[in-house]
Design an enzyme around this catalytic site. Structure first.
Site, mmCIF file in Angstrom:
data_model
loop_
_atom_site.group_PDB
_atom_site.id
_atom_site.type_symbol
_atom_site.label_atom_id
_atom_site.label_comp_id
_atom_site.label_asym_id
_atom_site.label_seq_id
_atom_site.Cartn_x
_atom_site.Cartn_y
_atom_site.Cartn_z
ATOM 1 C CE LYS A 117 -2.437 7.180 -1.388
ATOM 2 N NZ LYS A 117 -3.607 7.721 -2.117
ATOM 3 C CE1 TYR A 175 -3.213 2.993 0.543
ATOM 4 C CE2 TYR A 175 -1.995 3.412 2.562
ATOM 5 C CZ TYR A 175 -2.920 3.817 1.620
ATOM 6 O OH TYR A 175 -3.528 5.038 1.736
#
Length: 378
Positions: free
Chosen positions: A162, A158
């Site tokens: 990002k 994750y």
């Protein structure tokens, strides 16, 4: 400066943060030409908000996938400003890496290309504090700032997704548009976001209900973080949009990222949950179930089991080493640069943010108890 006369596209408009941005734009921005609400699914809450503000500004609903290039071209036609909040958030590895990268990174790339082709002037990206860390060693940061160097050896998909998406957004600043103008981009890095409607707070609340009304102690007391209220993160996006319209400010802001926090007290994650729920009679465990080093190695063992089982069955560990480090690392950041460059000041003080969030928890408690009791019966 305001965003009056502009057409604005909000991606992830049904989400926890996206919906708050939409509400603030409709509440605060007189003369907004049109606001386009894009998401894969359009929630009932978002549709109610559209009805509530009917007549104040034109509101266009756009239902589709961030990975669909043709759909993105349609979404960006005639738009002046994009606020890109759409993303998959995954803290325990439930989503495979390919899907995370396709939505969070490739989707962002395709949206940027659609902006260039359709002469969109301004692009604000909702990033995350997880693009910087904490790193795998759990190195702490106190009152961090944008110029601070930190060894961000991210190991979790994750945060990686990002960070890659943010890099593409900032690199796109200054790109030539088809009409001869240039694209201005910036990225906002909020801390852990709390407030009414938070899925993470609901998860912690469920755990507390199952634990006899006591929040689990998942973080050490000394591992301080500074959560930020969802209304203040939404307000930071509005302030950034206003600032970018000033040509001088746009030069200063373009290509930069900003940490977004507020005046919420610095506490560990577990103690913060307790502060929000204590007046409702919710407690918190005095100590973690296992010492931190042992908890870390249990997480490692669970990850190994998940890897070994992969050819036969999909096993998602209940927690990972990344989550253990995240919950137990002192990690706080200042919003001084956002104040200086964007004119950002928290719209909601701590006491108001706490009161609103606690009131939402009080409303959610009976419903969550009933749902959990039903699930036990089946």
């Amino acid at each position: 400066m305001t965003v009056a006369g502009m057409r604005c596209l909000v991606t992830g408009a049904s989400g926890f943060l996206g919906h708050r941005i939409v509400r603030l734009l409709l509440e605060e921005e007189e003369g907004l030409d049109e606001i386009c609400l894009m998401d894969k699914t359009l929630s009932a809450d978002l549709l109610r908000t559209r009805e509530e503000f009917q007549g104040k500004a034109s509101v266009k609903l756009l239902r589709g996938d961030i990975r669909d290039e043709e759909f993105l071209q349609q979404c960006c036609r005639g738009v002046d400003l994009v606020i890109h909040t759409a993303a998959i958030i995954d803290t325990v590895g439930k989503i495979n890496k390919e899907t995370l990268m396709a939505i969070n990174v490739t989707g962002t790339e395709r949206l940027l290309e659609a902006c260039v082709r359709n002469n969109v002037r301004y692009f604000i990206y909702t990033s995350s504090v997880e693009v910087v860390g904490p790193n795998t060693r759990g190195d702490p940061i106190t009152d961090g700032h944008e110029e601070q160097l930190y060894d961000s050896n991210l190991s979790f998909s994750y945060g990686q997704s990002k960070r890659l998406a943010e890099q593409k957004v900032l690199k796109a600043n200054g790109r030539a548009l088809k009409d001869g103008g240039t694209l201005v981009t910036c990225s906002l890095r909020p801390m852990y976001i709390y407030g009414e409607g938070s899925q993470f707070l609901e998860l912690h609340l469920d755990q507390a209900i199952l634990n006899g009304g006591v929040f689990l102690r998942q973080s050490r007391k000394e591992a301080l973080v500074n959560p930020v209220y969802v209304g203040n993160v939404a307000w930071a996006h509005v302030q950034a949009a206003r600032a970018m319209r000033d040509p001088d400010k746009a030069q200063e802001i373009g290509g930069n990222f900003y940490y977004i926090s507020d005046d919420t007290p610095h506490l560990s994650y577990s103690d913060f949950n307790h502060v929000l729920g204590q007046e409702l009679g919710l407690g918190v465990e005095s100590r973690p179930a296992l010492p931190y080093p042992l908890l870390y190695y249990v997480a490692l063992l669970l990850e190994v089991l998940s890897f070994l089982a992969k050819p036969f069955v999909r096993f998602v560990p209940p927690f990972t080493r990344h989550l253990v480090v995240l919950l137990n690392t002192h990690f706080t950041f200042s919003y001084r640069k956002a104040r200086k460059d964007l004119g950002y000041e928290p719209r909601y003080g701590w006491e108001e943010a706490r009161r609103l969030t606690t009131a939402w928890i009080a409303e959610a408690l009976p419903r969550r108890r009933e749902q959990l009791n039903k699930s036990k019966r089946f």
